[in-house]
Design a protein around this motif. Sequence first.
Motif, short mmCIF file in Angstrom:
data_model
loop_
_atom_site.label_atom_id
_atom_site.label_comp_id
_atom_site.label_asym_id
_atom_site.label_seq_id
_atom_site.Cartn_x
_atom_site.Cartn_y
_atom_site.Cartn_z
N ARG A 71 -15.53 -2.86 1.63
CA ARG A 71 -14.19 -3.22 2.05
C ARG A 71 -13.87 -4.63 1.57
NH1 ARG A 71 -11.67 -0.12 5.51
NH2 ARG A 71 -10.30 -1.82 6.10
N LYS A 72 -12.58 -4.89 1.32
CA LYS A 72 -12.15 -6.20 0.81
C LYS A 72 -11.46 -7.00 1.89
CE LYS A 72 -11.66 -4.61 -3.95
NZ LYS A 72 -10.75 -4.44 -5.10
N ASP A 73 -11.89 -6.82 3.13
CA ASP A 73 -11.30 -7.58 4.22
C ASP A 73 -11.83 -9.01 4.19
OD1 ASP A 73 -10.01 -5.32 5.00
OD2 ASP A 73 -11.43 -4.79 6.57
N SER B 201 0.82 -1.22 0.00
CA SER B 201 0.00 0.00 0.00
C SER B 201 0.85 1.27 0.00
CB SER B 201 -0.95 0.01 1.20
OG SER B 201 -0.23 -0.09 2.41
N ASP C 87 -5.13 3.33 4.72
CA ASP C 87 -6.15 2.32 4.43
C ASP C 87 -6.97 2.76 3.22
OD1 ASP C 87 -7.86 0.18 4.60
OD2 ASP C 87 -9.09 1.03 6.20
N ASN C 88 -6.88 1.95 2.15
CA ASN C 88 -7.60 2.26 0.91
C ASN C 88 -7.29 3.67 0.40
OD1 ASN C 88 -8.84 -0.26 0.80
ND2 ASN C 88 -10.58 0.41 2.03
N GLY C 89 -6.02 4.06 0.51
CA GLY C 89 -5.59 5.35 -0.02
C GLY C 89 -5.82 6.53 0.90
N ASN C 90 -6.49 6.31 2.04
CA ASN C 90 -6.76 7.39 2.99
C ASN C 90 -5.88 7.23 4.23
OD1 ASN C 90 -8.93 8.54 1.45
ND2 ASN C 90 -10.21 6.83 2.12
N ASN D 190 -18.95 0.96 -2.30
CA ASN D 190 -17.59 1.04 -1.76
C ASN D 190 -17.43 0.05 -0.62
OD1 ASN D 190 -14.99 1.91 -1.32
ND2 ASN D 190 -15.62 3.58 0.03
#
Length: 627
Positions: A294-296, A40, A222-225, A292
Amino acid sequence: MNYLTVENVSRSFGEKYLFQNISLGINQGQKIGFVAKNGSGKTSLLHIITGKEQPDDGKVSYRNDLRMAYLSQEPDLGPELTVEQAILESDIPTLLLINEYEKAIKNPDDSEALQAALDKMDAANAWDFETKYKQILSKLRIDDLSVKIKKLSGGQKKRVAMAIALLSDPQLLIMDEPTNHLDLEMIEWLESYFKQEDYTILMVTHDRYFLDRVCNEIIELDNGNLYSYKGNYSYYVEKKEERLLLEQTTQEKAQQLYKKELSWMRRQPKARTTKSKSRIDDFYQIKEAAMNRRKDHKVELEINMERLGTKVVELHKISKSFGVKKLFENFSYNFLRGERVGIIGKNGTGKSTFLNLLTGNLPPDNGKVVVGETVSIGYYTQQGIDIQPGQKVIDVIKASGEYIPLNKGKIISASQLLERFLFDNKKKHDYVEKLSGGERKRLYLCTILIQNPNFLILDEPTNDLDIPTLNVLENFLMDFPGCIIVVSHDRYFMDKIVDHLFIFNTSGTITDFPGNYSDFRAYVGSTDISLEKDEKSIPAKKEFEPPKSISQKTATGPTRDQQKQLSRLENKMKKLEEEKDALQKSFLDPEISTQQMTENSVKLEKVKESLEEVEMEWLELSETIGV
């Protein structure tokens, strides 16, 4: 006092953005832990902050004359230098002052130069540098200063680089995985050192106890944030759960609103008024929020492995020496079903040798190892996976197994196992040589687990794994019904997984300690990883017993008090279930405020915890009275 500011920094590889418009500031006294998934952009951001790389957009501003030291994962030290030369030539400010002072002493006629040198030595507290120098080298076990860098192992190079970073007395210390290649004693010394010294720190590490005990702030990519949490790792975990729960409820509301707006859109309004155009624009924003997800992944597997028999692994008076070095002698032990053993000890006490004896890769000098007929051993070694050029990730795991059988006739395929260990569809079909070090370790774990062993041996499984992957592995092992033996310097991992410890002592003895790593540390009361105490003073280990069958349970029936207690617990569970349902339904109320949603999220977590405790109490009482 602000040391540096990162303003709207972005970094991409090709069309893929690692992060975009990231901003943060680092101030004096902050000890910041930086966490994110592998791939990431953690290391890329550190390189941008330290000036090793330039951002695609944005900038980094530094305070004038900022002294900064950077400990990278792969230190860049001159291979032909000796260890002493590498330290002396590393521009350590205090060493420069000492050299200046020594030159001034040699020329006593120049009193002004001598006085200036003395004043600088006083200002920098340089008189204590020799003591500090020897302490750091000793604690990091850097003994031979004459050996050349090129002859050192990766771990030894990392320790030399660590010593240089600490001796440079930086105002800002930036570290990438500082605890890799350090043993438990070194890690615990480093923790206490950072508590004593006035460092400002930014570090990436997967060592969660280290984060907990050193850091006063956690930032997460996390996810670009970028998210900031003003507390240690435990505080971060708690607040992140609240954030994710809030995100989940917000998304559920967005999905409900999306369904409503989708119905309106499908009616294709003919009147293109300003109001309807605005609603159409809003619709696409609502759609983005609703989709949107999450891919957890969570690993919750009811594995249907081959059941272990009464004989698992038996050790009969085994001994092993190398030359005059005696590792252990006449050690006997019978492993029982369901045991979870952690192994700790100083380097060179025979931990890896012991594992190789168990697996038959090395014969004992004396005694014998007896492995039960039903035992299937899965051995995760430190060497990792053997990479073959041209192999794809999915092919590597399929070579070890096609699926894991689950209960009720279900299976989990090799592809599904990769997904649970955070390999997306693209990664599954990538070539193995393109994977990072952490991703290769993840794949290696999958090749061991797909073989469906019932006796797992894990030698330093947490090295190079990021925290999300560690959480996945821990969840898997918590559900694992077989035996587990773990060698690891990750104390958080050990505490979560093991029931008791084998302590490998420098005297050649192995002590069975009844507890996890934190229990052991509290018992020993020092950072010495050994247990040379009188065996009688060690608490008795609770024997592992298979669950009692119904016929073995008490046949006398529950007493009146037990019946009352059971009824009380059942009523309490019912009330907590009702409270939980009411709180969950409250999130669906379109009128609920953000503040109320957050408060209800916190209440819900407390209710769930209480419910779990009551259910466990009910289960234990039910087993006791045989209902």
